[in-house]
Design a protein around this motif. Structure first.
Motif, PDB file in Angstrom:
ATOM      1  N   VAL A  45      33.315 -23.131  56.792  1.00 17.28           N
ATOM      2  CA  VAL A  45      33.888 -21.847  56.386  1.00 17.28           C
ATOM      3  C   VAL A  45      33.797 -20.828  57.525  1.00 17.28           C
ATOM      4  CG1 VAL A  45      33.679 -19.935  54.768  1.00 17.28           C
ATOM      5  CG2 VAL A  45      33.439 -22.288  53.974  1.00 17.28           C
ATOM      6  N   ALA A  46      32.719 -20.922  58.308  1.00 20.07           N
ATOM      7  CA  ALA A  46      32.552 -19.995  59.434  1.00 20.07           C
ATOM      8  C   ALA A  46      33.745 -20.089  60.386  1.00 20.07           C
ATOM      9  CB  ALA A  46      31.262 -20.285  60.178  1.00 20.07           C
ATOM     10  N   ASP A  47      34.234 -21.314  60.609  1.00 19.76           N
ATOM     11  CA  ASP A  47      35.390 -21.483  61.493  1.00 19.76           C
ATOM     12  C   ASP A  47      36.644 -20.889  60.868  1.00 19.76           C
ATOM     13  OD1 ASP A  47      33.607 -22.772  62.997  1.00 19.76           O
ATOM     14  OD2 ASP A  47      34.538 -24.773  62.890  1.00 19.76           O
ATOM     15  N   VAL A  48      36.788 -21.120  59.541  1.00 17.43           N
ATOM     16  CA  VAL A  48      37.949 -20.572  58.835  1.00 17.43           C
ATOM     17  C   VAL A  48      37.989 -19.063  59.039  1.00 17.43           C
ATOM     18  CG1 VAL A  48      38.965 -20.156  56.571  1.00 17.43           C
ATOM     19  CG2 VAL A  48      37.972 -22.394  57.108  1.00 17.43           C
ATOM     20  N   ILE A  49      36.819 -18.431  58.832  1.00 19.04           N
ATOM     21  CA  ILE A  49      36.763 -16.973  58.933  1.00 19.04           C
ATOM     22  C   ILE A  49      37.013 -16.519  60.370  1.00 19.04           C
ATOM     23  CG2 ILE A  49      35.196 -15.003  58.790  1.00 19.04           C
ATOM     24  CD1 ILE A  49      34.091 -16.394  56.254  1.00 19.04           C
ATOM     25  N   ALA A  50      36.401 -17.229  61.302  1.00 17.21           N
ATOM     26  CA  ALA A  50      36.580 -16.852  62.706  1.00 17.21           C
ATOM     27  C   ALA A  50      38.050 -16.885  63.088  1.00 17.21           C
ATOM     28  CB  ALA A  50      35.776 -17.784  63.610  1.00 17.21           C
ATOM     29  N   ALA A  51      38.795 -17.831  62.496  1.00 19.23           N
ATOM     30  CA  ALA A  51      40.211 -17.935  62.837  1.00 19.23           C
ATOM     31  C   ALA A  51      41.030 -16.847  62.153  1.00 19.23           C
ATOM     32  CB  ALA A  51      40.733 -19.323  62.442  1.00 19.23           C
ATOM     33  N   ARG A  52      40.600 -16.438  60.955  1.00 13.41           N
ATOM     34  CA  ARG A  52      41.427 -15.531  60.153  1.00 13.41           C
ATOM     35  C   ARG A  52      41.078 -14.052  60.312  1.00 13.41           C
ATOM     36  NH1 ARG A  52      45.468 -17.661  56.696  1.00 13.41           N
ATOM     37  NH2 ARG A  52      45.308 -19.923  56.799  1.00 13.41           N
ATOM     38  N   LEU A  53      39.792 -13.788  60.503  1.00 17.73           N
ATOM     39  CA  LEU A  53      39.330 -12.393  60.494  1.00 17.73           C
ATOM     40  C   LEU A  53      40.065 -11.490  61.487  1.00 17.73           C
ATOM     41  CD1 LEU A  53      37.416 -10.215  59.481  1.00 17.73           C
ATOM     42  CD2 LEU A  53      35.706 -11.026  61.094  1.00 17.73           C
ATOM     43  N   PRO A  54      40.275 -11.942  62.736  1.00 15.88           N
ATOM     44  CA  PRO A  54      40.920 -11.023  63.694  1.00 15.88           C
ATOM     45  C   PRO A  54      42.261 -10.503  63.192  1.00 15.88           C
ATOM     46  CG  PRO A  54      40.084 -12.958  64.821  1.00 15.88           C
ATOM     47  CD  PRO A  54      39.914 -13.219  63.367  1.00 15.88           C
ATOM     48  N   PHE A  55      43.011 -11.366  62.508  1.00 18.73           N
ATOM     49  CA  PHE A  55      44.337 -10.953  62.041  1.00 18.73           C
ATOM     50  C   PHE A  55      44.219  -9.865  60.965  1.00 18.73           C
ATOM     51  CE2 PHE A  55      45.233 -15.107  63.876  1.00 18.73           C
ATOM     52  CZ  PHE A  55      46.366 -14.814  64.624  1.00 18.73           C
ATOM     53  N   THR A  56      43.272 -10.057  60.049  1.00 12.63           N
ATOM     54  CA  THR A  56      43.107  -9.073  58.987  1.00 12.63           C
ATOM     55  C   THR A  56      42.556  -7.762  59.530  1.00 12.63           C
ATOM     56  OG1 THR A  56      42.810 -10.760  57.301  1.00 12.63           O
ATOM     57  CG2 THR A  56      41.886  -8.598  56.838  1.00 12.63           C
ATOM     58  N   VAL A  78      34.966 -21.330  50.529  1.00 16.00           N
ATOM     59  CA  VAL A  78      35.861 -20.431  51.267  1.00 16.00           C
ATOM     60  C   VAL A  78      35.947 -19.085  50.552  1.00 16.00           C
ATOM     61  CG1 VAL A  78      38.219 -20.072  52.068  1.00 16.00           C
ATOM     62  CG2 VAL A  78      37.173 -22.330  52.248  1.00 16.00           C
ATOM     63  N   ILE A  79      36.041 -19.113  49.198  1.00 15.55           N
ATOM     64  CA  ILE A  79      36.092 -17.858  48.448  1.00 15.55           C
ATOM     65  C   ILE A  79      34.858 -17.017  48.764  1.00 15.55           C
ATOM     66  CG2 ILE A  79      36.084 -16.811  46.164  1.00 15.55           C
ATOM     67  CD1 ILE A  79      37.515 -19.277  45.119  1.00 15.55           C
ATOM     68  N   GLN A  80      33.700 -17.662  48.666  1.00 14.98           N
ATOM     69  CA  GLN A  80      32.448 -16.921  48.890  1.00 14.98           C
ATOM     70  C   GLN A  80      32.425 -16.295  50.282  1.00 14.98           C
ATOM     71  OE1 GLN A  80      29.905 -20.274  47.895  1.00 14.98           O
ATOM     72  NE2 GLN A  80      28.991 -19.077  46.237  1.00 14.98           N
ATOM     73  N   GLY A  81      32.787 -17.095  51.264  1.00 18.16           N
ATOM     74  CA  GLY A  81      32.730 -16.604  52.642  1.00 18.16           C
ATOM     75  C   GLY A  81      33.686 -15.453  52.883  1.00 18.16           C
ATOM     76  N   THR A  82      34.931 -15.615  52.409  1.00 14.37           N
ATOM     77  CA  THR A  82      35.915 -14.573  52.682  1.00 14.37           C
ATOM     78  C   THR A  82      35.585 -13.289  51.924  1.00 14.37           C
ATOM     79  OG1 THR A  82      37.275 -15.806  51.123  1.00 14.37           O
ATOM     80  CG2 THR A  82      37.945 -15.863  53.408  1.00 14.37           C
ATOM     81  N   VAL A 107      25.704 -10.673  49.067  1.00 14.05           N
ATOM     82  CA  VAL A 107      25.177 -12.035  49.070  1.00 14.05           C
ATOM     83  C   VAL A 107      24.914 -12.485  47.635  1.00 14.05           C
ATOM     84  CG1 VAL A 107      23.218 -13.465  49.727  1.00 14.05           C
ATOM     85  CG2 VAL A 107      24.225 -11.909  51.392  1.00 14.05           C
ATOM     86  N   VAL A 108      24.297 -11.590  46.841  1.00 14.65           N
ATOM     87  CA  VAL A 108      24.002 -11.944  45.455  1.00 14.65           C
ATOM     88  C   VAL A 108      25.301 -12.183  44.687  1.00 14.65           C
ATOM     89  CG1 VAL A 108      23.006 -11.120  43.298  1.00 14.65           C
ATOM     90  CG2 VAL A 108      21.809 -10.731  45.457  1.00 14.65           C
ATOM     91  N   VAL A 109      26.257 -11.262  44.855  1.00 10.44           N
ATOM     92  CA  VAL A 109      27.506 -11.376  44.096  1.00 10.44           C
ATOM     93  C   VAL A 109      28.249 -12.661  44.464  1.00 10.44           C
ATOM     94  CG1 VAL A 109      29.816 -10.397  43.835  1.00 10.44           C
ATOM     95  CG2 VAL A 109      27.827  -8.920  43.671  1.00 10.44           C
ATOM     96  N   THR A 110      28.362 -12.936  45.760  1.00  3.78           N
ATOM     97  CA  THR A 110      29.095 -14.147  46.139  1.00  3.78           C
ATOM     98  C   THR A 110      28.352 -15.404  45.657  1.00  3.78           C
ATOM     99  OG1 THR A 110      28.053 -13.999  48.304  1.00  3.78           O
ATOM    100  CG2 THR A 110      30.291 -13.190  48.124  1.00  3.78           C
ATOM    101  N   PHE A 111      27.042 -15.330  45.658  1.00  4.90           N
ATOM    102  CA  PHE A 111      26.266 -16.460  45.124  1.00  4.90           C
ATOM    103  C   PHE A 111      26.605 -16.666  43.652  1.00  4.90           C
ATOM    104  CE2 PHE A 111      22.376 -17.712  42.809  1.00  4.90           C
ATOM    105  CZ  PHE A 111      22.267 -19.008  43.276  1.00  4.90           C
TER     106      PHE A 111
END
Ligand code: SF4
Lengths: 365, 606
Positions: free
Chosen positions: A138-149, A328-332, A71-75
């Motif tokens: 961003v939460a939606d972006v991740i929800a869509a992408r995470l399963p694939f990764t 998006v960078i921070q979230g991913t 959290v600190v690093v992404t911040f």
């Protein structure tokens, strides 16, 4: 890319004691009988809490620490942008008003602690911000992408282990005591070559051969099950080569241990001898040394996704970095970091199951 | 020390060649790499070995020219990683115990994270571009160097020579250059070559993603990216950079492997195995003997004999002690009987049988497993640390006797009870490391006795135990012998222990049995062979019931198996050696009922 496959050069420091050695300083209740009376004293086994309880507590503590660090690093990603972050984000053509508006919008005009509090608070509530580029949460972006990764990375971990362990063990058994030097040399050469080929290079070559040359597998996309084959192979193979070497080295050590002689003394058939007696012991060493290789597979996944136009986090984070889309960078990055922590944790739990002595020691996240 | 293996040489030579290409290619092919020809994305041809790119430029030339930028960036990133890592590592190490503890933990965590993710963070901060990429990869690789530095500092700072050098007033920089650097240079070089390969692939990866080198500049990663785009029209375009990246990575890997190679001393060996042929038969065993060993030899592949034509027998219910210094071949003799010799040594015998079981041929595994029980020297190493006690104890019963799980478990519990282990039901669920050394050895005995063996081989079963536990284990063995009538071979270097437990004693020296005598004779010191007498003289009186001190030794050392003299192997240490002893090996001669000795001086009046 499997940059840190090789990092375990000095990972010896991670190793638990030699599997055969006694754990020093373990408070085992002494059961030696009183020589005078011959009467046994004391209880048979050591007391104390359940070993898993302490292990899980420490492990969860470690996970929490990693989470906080992430959290600190992404911040800090935004704060550390050289010069004026708002100016950098707004782009070269922005007017001063636009820059100021952006600064206010992101909250860069507020004091640092306040910014952090709102960032961390948002995360707690599941609010990862909104993409600059697409205005999607961003939460939606991740929800869509995470399963694939996750699918790619976990499959690659499984495949790498499933290839490396039997292969390394078979080679160790076949070459023990210096037998079959040619097989030894061939193994070293092939795994050296395979381990040095970066995942994205391998991926490109696989596309060349199997998608374009032979036309048997799709070159991109994630629509069908067969689309998984090439990316998983590309990610898993270099890691499998590195791991197979580790397995082979560990197996060679294990096969020399006294307890293997004891097992031979019980005249067990080869499968029982190797699967039951050697495997758990060599897996301990393999996972301790090779655990890093497994979490490095996640790094490989991020890059290989681009080869295969895979709709995962990797392709998305690259897009975001090119577009300077910081939310998006921070979230991913946060989620990728957690995924790596998860793989590390799985490795630790596996280690604990295989060799309970490791429950006391290892605790890095 | 660095060993100049073929791999290391090939790796260094290859890297030098790549570096040369990097140096020369821009001058030689710079023009060709920029030259736009009309033919875009052409396949392989005589003019363009790897075809042309989207603008009709020669791919091979571009790949060669890209070498320089790729190598420069890789070198820069490796240097950053090294310098930064060493700085961090040193700082953490000298910063006092508190900071060190947390710092090391932090480094550990960083190392266990994929460098790509760290690199993405840095790239995200600095934006896409070559400088950002180099910095990103350098930073991402620094934890590996930091950790190596910290662990090297820890291991080196504690070593004696550093303290000694300080005491002697050697100036600090001399300590560093003369003493420390040579010790840390090698692992550092290994990591440097590994990091070079790693940063190369990582940097190329970033360029491949479009986050590194930006057009019109290009490195291998960028070329691979454009190659992938053109993969349907000119597949060869991707091959050039792919081969370049892999080849350079492999070469750096060779160097790393070569530098690290010092650690694997395993040398080539032959096969293990049994051949029941040829050896000279010894004397006849009495009728009704349980174990008959006739002319047993154990040798290394080179032909060096570790055990040299040993013959003896064990009667049913008898405990035979085999005593000798380490290297006398007593344990190898026992392991040869148990058919558990280590890889690479060979055993031959004119005859070797246990009752009706021929131990030289392909004996049935089930019979071997159930009829011979072995108690090993080191109980903590001889149980499998990963398996529970119960599973290990019941393995033979279940595998070879077809006993069901529940019954086998029950019998294991009973057997543990019989060796006086408390709470046996709990113990069977434990892992070996949860038991004390004495308990483990008693459990080992239980495990050996459980299938009801005809012969129990105990290979120095008390050596790894402390004195009080030793006595219990001996008592236990005696008890089993009395109760079950199990015959035993008891191997020990301690003639005193042998004297308390055994019925008959074989004394081994330099791979041969030099004397055989009833234990009663041993107890009163009535030994014929000079070596046995020397052993007895070095041991406090057996009938005095006091604690034995550490075994005093016979002066001198036994000869190495490869350098045994032609005559009596004991001659150099023998106080009564005769001239003939140096030339003729003495043969065993009966010296009475159940006695024999192999010595020229026995029977000669002194
Ligand atoms: S044979 Fe000779 S050297 Fe050997 S023990 Fe007897 S007297 Fe000593």
């Amino acid at each position: 890319m499997r940059t840190e496959d090789h990092r375990p050069v000095d990972a010896q420091s991670h190793r638990p004691e030699n599997p055969a050695a006694d754990t020093p300083g373990t408070p085992v209740t002494d059961t030696s009988e009183n020589p005078a009376t011959g009467a046994p004293e004391g209880t048979a086994v050591r007391g104390g809490g359940h070993p898993w309880a302490g292990f899980l507590l420490r492990r969860l503590g470690g996970l929490l620490a990693v989470l906080v660090t992430l959290v600190v690093v992404t911040f800090l990603i935004v704060q550390l942008i050289p010069g004026d972050p708002a100016r950098a984000l707004a782009g070269p053509d922005a007017t001063p008003q636009q820059i100021e508006q952006l600064r206010h919008e992101i909250g860069l005009d507020r004091p640092l602690p306040e910014q952090f509090a709102s960032y961390a608070g948002g995360l707690l509530g599941g609010d990862l911000g909104v993409s600059f580029q697409t205005r999607e949460p961003v939460a939606d972006v991740i929800a869509a992408r995470l399963p694939f990764t996750a699918e790619l990375a976990l499959l690659a971990v499984v495949v790498a282990l499933a290839v490396a362990v039997p292969l390394g063990m078979a080679v160790a058994v076949a070459t023990r005591g210096g037998r079959r030097p040619r097989l030894d040399a061939a193994f070293t050469f092939v795994t050296g070559l395979g381990g040095a080929a970066p995942e994205y290079v391998l991926g490109t070559l696989l596309v060349l051969v199997f998608a374009i040359g032979l036309g048997v597998l799709p070159a991109s996309g994630a629509a069908t099950l067969s689309a998984l084959v090439l990316p998983v192979t590309a990610i898993a193979l270099p890691g499998a080569c590195v791991l197979a070497r580790v397995v082979r080295r560990e197996a060679a050590v294990v096969l020399e241990q006294d307890y293997m002689r004891t097992a031979r003394g019980r005249r067990l058939p080869a499968p029982a001898l190797y699967a039951r007696h050697a495997l758990p012991n060599l897996l301990t060493g393999t996972l301790t040394l090779g655990g890093l290789t497994l979490s490095a597979l996640l790094g490989g996944t991020v890059i290989v996704e681009s080869v295969f136009a895979w709709p995962g986090m990797g392709t998305r984070v690259v897009e975001a970095i090119l577009a300077r889309d910081y939310p998006v960078i921070q979230g991913t990055v946060l989620v990728l970091g957690l995924l790596a922590a998860l793989i590390n944790m799985i490795v630790d739990v596996l280690l604990g199951l295989l060799d309970p002595r490791t429950l006391a020691g290892r605790s890095h996240a | 020390m660095i060993r100049w293996t073929a791999g290391l040489k090939a790796g260094l030579a290859g890297l030098a060649a790549v570096a040369l290409v990097g140096l020369a290619a821009p001058y030689l092919f710079g023009e060709a790499a920029q030259q736009l020809s009309g033919a875009a994305r052409e396949g392989v041809s005589a003019g363009h070995w790897l075809g042309t790119d989207a603008l009709g430029r020669d791919v091979l030339a571009r790949t060669l020219v890209a070498t320089r930028l790729t190598l420069l960036m890789t070198a820069a990133a490796t240097a950053i990683a090294g310098v930064l890592g060493i700085l961090i590592g040193t700082t953490v190490w000298v910063a006092g115990p508190r900071v060190r503890e947390t710092g090391l933990r932090l480094i550990d965590v960083m190392v266990s994270y994929p460098a790509v993710i760290l690199a993405l963070v840095v790239a995200a901060i600095l934006g896409a571009g070559p400088v950002a990429a180099v910095l990103a990869i350098g930073v991402a690789w620094s934890p590996a160097f930091a950790r190596l530095t910290a662990s090297l500092a820890a291991s080196v700072a504690g070593r004696d020579f550093v303290a000694t050098a300080r005491l002697l007033g050697v100036p600090p920089y001399r300590v560093l250059t003369r003493h420390l650097l040579p010790n840390i240079a090698e692992p550092l070089l290994v990591l440097l070559s590994v990091a070079f390969a790693g940063t190369l692939t990582a940097l190329s990866g970033l360029s491949f993603l479009g986050l590194g080198v930006q057009p019109p500049a290009y490195d291998w990663g960028a070329l691979l990216d454009t190659g992938l785009e053109a993969i349907y029209t000119n597949p060869a375009e991707a091959v050039g950079p792919a081969v370049a990246i892999t080849l350079t990575g492999v070469l750096a890997g060779f160097v790393g492997d070569g530098l690290a190679a010092g650690s694997d001393p395993r040398a080539g060996r032959g096969r293990d195995g049994w051949s029941p042929s040829a050896p000279v038969p010894g004397r006849r065993a009495p009728d009704g003997a349980l174990l008959v060993v006739d002319g047993l030899s154990v040798e290394l592949p080179g032909g060096v004999r570790l055990v040299d034509g040993v013959s003896f027998h064990v009667m049913p219910g008898e405990i035979v002690g085999v005593v000798g210094e380490s290297g006398s071949g007593k344990s190898l003799t026992a392991m040869a009987v148990a058919r558990l010799l280590p890889d690479g040594v060979r055993a031959t015998a004119a005859g070797l049988r246990l009752g009706d079981l021929d131990l030289t041929g392909r004996a049935e595994p089930a019979r071997l497993a159930t009829e011979i029980g072995v108690v090993y020297q080191d109980p903590s190493a001889s149980f499998n640390p990963a398996l529970r006690m119960g599973g290990q104890l019941t393995e033979v019963l279940r595998r070879h006797r077809g006993v069901g799980r529940a019954e086998a478990r029950e019998r294991a519990v009973k057997a543990l009870e019989a060796v006086r282990i408390l709470q046996p039901e709990t113990v069977v669920r434990r892992h070996p490391h949860e038991l004390s050394g004495g308990m483990r050895q008693r459990a080992m005995i239980a495990s050996a006795v459980l299938p009801g063996p005809r012969l129990l081989i105990a290979d120095e079963p008390t050596t790894a135990l402390d004195v009080t536990v030793q006595a219990e284990v001996l008592e236990l063995l005696k008890e089993i012998n009395t109760a079950e009538g199990t015959a035993m071979m008891f191997i020990s270097h301690d003639i005193g222990v042998v004297g308390t437990l055994c019925d008959r004693v074989l004394v081994m020296y330099a791979g041969r049995i030099v004397e055989e005598l009833p234990v009663a004779d041993l107890r009163v010191g009535r030994a014929a062979h000079p070596y046995t007498r020397a052993l007895l003289a070095a041991t406090p009186r057996l009938d005095e019931d006091e604690e034995r001190g550490p075994l005093t030794t016979v002066p001198g050392r036994p000869p190495a198996p490869s350098a045994r003299p032609g005559g009596c192997a004991f001659a150099p240490r023998c106080p009564v050696a005769l001239p003939i002893c140096a030339t003729d090996p003495p043969a065993p001669v009966p010296t009475g009922e159940g006695r024999s000795a192999a010595c020229h001086a026995v029977g000669v009046p002194s």
